[in-house]
Design a protein around this motif. Structure first.
Motif, PDB file in Angstrom:
ATOM      1  N   PRO A   1       0.833  -1.205   0.000  1.00  0.00           N
ATOM      2  CA  PRO A   1       0.000   0.000   0.000  1.00  0.00           C
ATOM      3  C   PRO A   1       0.865   1.252   0.000  1.00  0.00           C
ATOM      4  O   PRO A   1       1.895   1.313   0.674  1.00  0.00           O
ATOM      5  CB  PRO A   1      -0.795  -0.122   1.305  1.00  0.00           C
ATOM      6  N   ALA A   2       0.427   2.260  -0.727  1.00  0.00           N
ATOM      7  CA  ALA A   2       1.231   3.474  -0.878  1.00  0.00           C
ATOM      8  C   ALA A   2       1.392   4.223   0.444  1.00  0.00           C
ATOM      9  O   ALA A   2       2.379   4.937   0.631  1.00  0.00           O
ATOM     10  CB  ALA A   2       0.594   4.388  -1.921  1.00  0.00           C
ATOM     11  N   THR A   3       0.459   4.061   1.352  1.00  0.00           N
ATOM     12  CA  THR A   3       0.535   4.788   2.629  1.00  0.00           C
ATOM     13  C   THR A   3       1.681   4.319   3.505  1.00  0.00           C
ATOM     14  O   THR A   3       1.984   4.950   4.522  1.00  0.00           O
ATOM     15  CB  THR A   3      -0.788   4.651   3.399  1.00  0.00           C
ATOM     16  N   ASP A   4       2.368   3.221   3.120  1.00  0.00           N
ATOM     17  CA  ASP A   4       3.578   2.832   3.852  1.00  0.00           C
ATOM     18  C   ASP A   4       4.664   3.897   3.754  1.00  0.00           C
ATOM     19  O   ASP A   4       5.645   3.864   4.505  1.00  0.00           O
ATOM     20  CB  ASP A   4       4.115   1.499   3.322  1.00  0.00           C
TER      21      ASP A   4
ATOM     22  N   ALA B   1       9.492  24.484   8.617  1.00  0.00           N
ATOM     23  CA  ALA B   1       9.237  23.414   7.658  1.00  0.00           C
ATOM     24  C   ALA B   1       7.930  22.722   8.016  1.00  0.00           C
ATOM     25  O   ALA B   1       7.709  22.353   9.174  1.00  0.00           O
ATOM     26  CB  ALA B   1      10.382  22.413   7.658  1.00  0.00           C
ATOM     27  N   HIS B   2       7.052  22.568   7.033  1.00  0.00           N
ATOM     28  CA  HIS B   2       5.771  21.908   7.225  1.00  0.00           C
ATOM     29  C   HIS B   2       5.764  20.604   6.430  1.00  0.00           C
ATOM     30  O   HIS B   2       6.172  20.572   5.258  1.00  0.00           O
ATOM     31  CB  HIS B   2       4.624  22.798   6.736  1.00  0.00           C
ATOM     32  N   VAL B   3       5.288  19.529   7.054  1.00  0.00           N
ATOM     33  CA  VAL B   3       5.141  18.244   6.378  1.00  0.00           C
ATOM     34  C   VAL B   3       3.670  17.868   6.395  1.00  0.00           C
ATOM     35  O   VAL B   3       3.031  17.856   7.458  1.00  0.00           O
ATOM     36  CB  VAL B   3       5.967  17.141   7.059  1.00  0.00           C
ATOM     37  N   PHE B   4       3.119  17.570   5.225  1.00  0.00           N
ATOM     38  CA  PHE B   4       1.714  17.181   5.123  1.00  0.00           C
ATOM     39  C   PHE B   4       1.551  16.286   3.899  1.00  0.00           C
ATOM     40  O   PHE B   4       2.468  16.150   3.078  1.00  0.00           O
ATOM     41  CB  PHE B   4       0.806  18.418   5.019  1.00  0.00           C
ATOM     42  N   TYR B   5       0.392  15.670   3.801  1.00  0.00           N
ATOM     43  CA  TYR B   5       0.130  14.710   2.731  1.00  0.00           C
ATOM     44  C   TYR B   5      -1.062  15.181   1.899  1.00  0.00           C
ATOM     45  O   TYR B   5      -2.216  15.040   2.320  1.00  0.00           O
ATOM     46  CB  TYR B   5      -0.158  13.325   3.310  1.00  0.00           C
ATOM     47  N   PRO B   6      -0.834  15.748   0.719  1.00  0.00           N
ATOM     48  CA  PRO B   6      -1.958  16.148  -0.147  1.00  0.00           C
ATOM     49  C   PRO B   6      -2.825  14.965  -0.580  1.00  0.00           C
ATOM     50  O   PRO B   6      -4.018  15.120  -0.843  1.00  0.00           O
ATOM     51  CB  PRO B   6      -1.275  16.792  -1.356  1.00  0.00           C
ATOM     52  N   GLN B   7      -2.209  13.774  -0.676  1.00  0.00           N
ATOM     53  CA  GLN B   7      -2.943  12.570  -1.056  1.00  0.00           C
ATOM     54  C   GLN B   7      -2.378  11.397  -0.282  1.00  0.00           C
ATOM     55  O   GLN B   7      -1.157  11.243  -0.170  1.00  0.00           O
ATOM     56  CB  GLN B   7      -2.829  12.300  -2.559  1.00  0.00           C
ATOM     57  N   ALA B   8      -3.242  10.556   0.259  1.00  0.00           N
ATOM     58  CA  ALA B   8      -2.785   9.386   1.010  1.00  0.00           C
ATOM     59  C   ALA B   8      -3.849   8.299   0.948  1.00  0.00           C
ATOM     60  O   ALA B   8      -4.807   8.297   1.727  1.00  0.00           O
ATOM     61  CB  ALA B   8      -2.481   9.759   2.456  1.00  0.00           C
ATOM     62  N   ASP B   9      -3.702   7.403  -0.007  1.00  0.00           N
ATOM     63  CA  ASP B   9      -4.562   6.224  -0.063  1.00  0.00           C
ATOM     64  C   ASP B   9      -3.717   5.046  -0.517  1.00  0.00           C
ATOM     65  O   ASP B   9      -2.517   5.191  -0.785  1.00  0.00           O
ATOM     66  CB  ASP B   9      -5.767   6.442  -0.988  1.00  0.00           C
ATOM     67  N   GLU B  10      -4.298   3.875  -0.594  1.00  0.00           N
ATOM     68  CA  GLU B  10      -3.506   2.687  -0.881  1.00  0.00           C
ATOM     69  C   GLU B  10      -2.910   2.718  -2.284  1.00  0.00           C
ATOM     70  O   GLU B  10      -1.878   2.110  -2.538  1.00  0.00           O
ATOM     71  CB  GLU B  10      -4.360   1.433  -0.709  1.00  0.00           C
TER      72      GLU B  10
END
Length: 444
Positions: free
Chosen positions: A11-14, A36-45
């Protein structure tokens, strides 16, 4: 300035486990340059994208650089500031550690890296020369100075996208080193510790990189002493980039290893010492040919690199090899009793007053039945475009007559015979690029 890293592994979320940053939580970190900011614009398998956004206060930046305007491009273009932030925020990921998924860090995964604005003094061509040798597919286009005024032309910034199958830690190290190299400048003072940073971050890939010298010069702000030190250490980790390449159907490094292995087979060796093994380039081949091989080096970093190289071998081959921290100028009784010892491109790294110590340790104490030595032929250097030595760490390079005089003297003093041979294409007047001597103990 913005960096995104995407993957489609399953799964990509790994990706969150590898980065030590949870996809469901935005995080902020204070760095030397800003926040510095860390975030996930997209997170699915199916697909996961992690973003690193570095906010730099242009007013604070200008105050730190007297004489500059409050409108400063460096607050918005990826370069050394982003590299430092990346090294700070993703420090654990860069070490290849992943407690929750211990098998993940060693696995190459599909990656796409996007940097919408990268400072690049060298254009698209430089980006390709730097990233393509590591297996990246490079898509780069210049950013126009003003899209509404195309007649103004392009800026020195690139919209850069890299795609490839890489270990995530390797990808982060590539970016950490090469972002400031693209820009050819750093926002902080470059001191001696930068050499260690370069070797640590680039040790697995930079020694064999075709632009190794350019990377070292730019990363170390063109400071010659630091560049020489870095190149010496990187060469020790490689073992294949010792000198300018000879134009032939086979690279000189490979031809040299072939000649050494042929000499070892000719004398019937089975148990072999590789003295001054460096990063293990020859060890890798010796392991496939001989029943027991011991590699030694005085540099702990070189032995670490050799261990990593050997770890890729099949287990049945890897178990034939052991590594030992040792010097060719200090007695090590554990190295006695072998069929043969190899000093391939080693003696020229020894200060001439220390050569008697090498003679005593190798021929008098270790005393293998046979010793194979190779060293550059300085007479050949003009054909390589080099009037001086081939490497900054070479303490000397000998003519054919000088090498033969030294070898004959060693043989006479220690009870060996010696024969000589060429390695590489032989010039009618200047001889071969590499000269080889095979010593055999008279009672062997």
């Amino acid at each position: 300035m913005l960096l995104t890293v995407s993957t489609t592994m399953n799964p990509a979320t790994d990706l969150g486990f590898l980065l030590f940053k949870h996809p469901d939580r935005a995080q902020s970190f204070s760095t030397a340059s800003g926040t510095a900011h860390v975030f996930y614009p997209q997170a699915d398998e199916a697909r996961c994208t992690a973003a690193l956004l570095l906010e730099v206060d242009p007013v604070t930046l200008a105050k730190s650089r007297p004489g500059t305007s409050h409108v400063d491009e460096r607050a918005y273009a990826s370069g050394s500031m982003l590299a430092v932030a990346l090294g700070s925020v993703f420090r654990t990921a860069m070490t290849g550690r992943c407690d929750s998924r211990p098998d993940l860090p060693g696995t190459a995964i599909p990656l796409s890296v996007h940097l919408p604005a990268v400072a690049c003094n060298g254009g698209v061509d430089l980006a390709e020369r730097l990233f393509a040798p590591m297996g990246w597919q490079v898509e780069a286009r210049p950013v126009p100075l003003d899209p509404a005024l195309p007649e103004w032309g392009d800026s020195r910034f690139l919209d850069l996208r890299l795609t490839g199958t890489q270990r995530l830690a390797d990808a982060l190290h590539h970016l950490y080193v090469l972002l400031p190299v693209l820009d050819d400048t750093k926002h902080y003072w470059v001191g001696e510790d930068e050499v260690a940073k370069l070797v640590r971050a680039g040790g697995d890939w930079l020694p064999a990189h075709p632009e190794r010298d350019l990377v070292s010069r730019r990363y170390l702000a063109h400071q010659r002493g630091y560049v020489r030190s870095a190149l010496t250490q990187l060469t020790e980790l490689d073992g294949t980039a010792e000198e300018p390449e000879v134009t032939t159907t086979r690279p000189l490094a490979a031809a040299r290893a072939d000649a050494v292995i042929a000499a070892l087979h000719e004398v019937g060796a089975r148990r072999v010492l590789d003295l001054g093994c460096g990063g293990g380039a020859l060890l890798e081949r010796l392991a496939e040919e001989f029943s027991e091989v011991v590699g030694t080096d005085v540099a702990a970093g070189a032995l670490d690199a050799a261990e990593r190289r050997l770890s890729r071998l099949p287990e049945r081959v890897r178990e034939r090899v052991s590594l030992r921290h040792s010097s060719v100028t200090y007695t090590d009784p554990e190295l006695a009793g072998f069929d043969a010892a190899v000093l391939m491109e080693v003696i020229e790294h020894v200060d001439p007053p220390r050569l008697p110590a090498v003679e005593r340790v190798v021929f008098g104490v270790a005393k293998p039945a046979h010793v194979v030595v190779t060293t550059p032929n300085v007479e050949y250097n003009p054909l390589l475009g080099s009037a001086a030595t081939r490497h900054p760490d070479h303490r000397f390079e000998w003519t054919r007559a000088q090498f033969q005089a030294w070898a004959d003297g060693v043989a006479e003093r220690t009870g060996y015979t010696v024969r000589f041979g060429p390695v590489g294409p032989v010039h009618p007047d200047l001889g071969p690029p590499t000269q080889l001597a095979v010593f055999s103990r008279e009672e062997a």
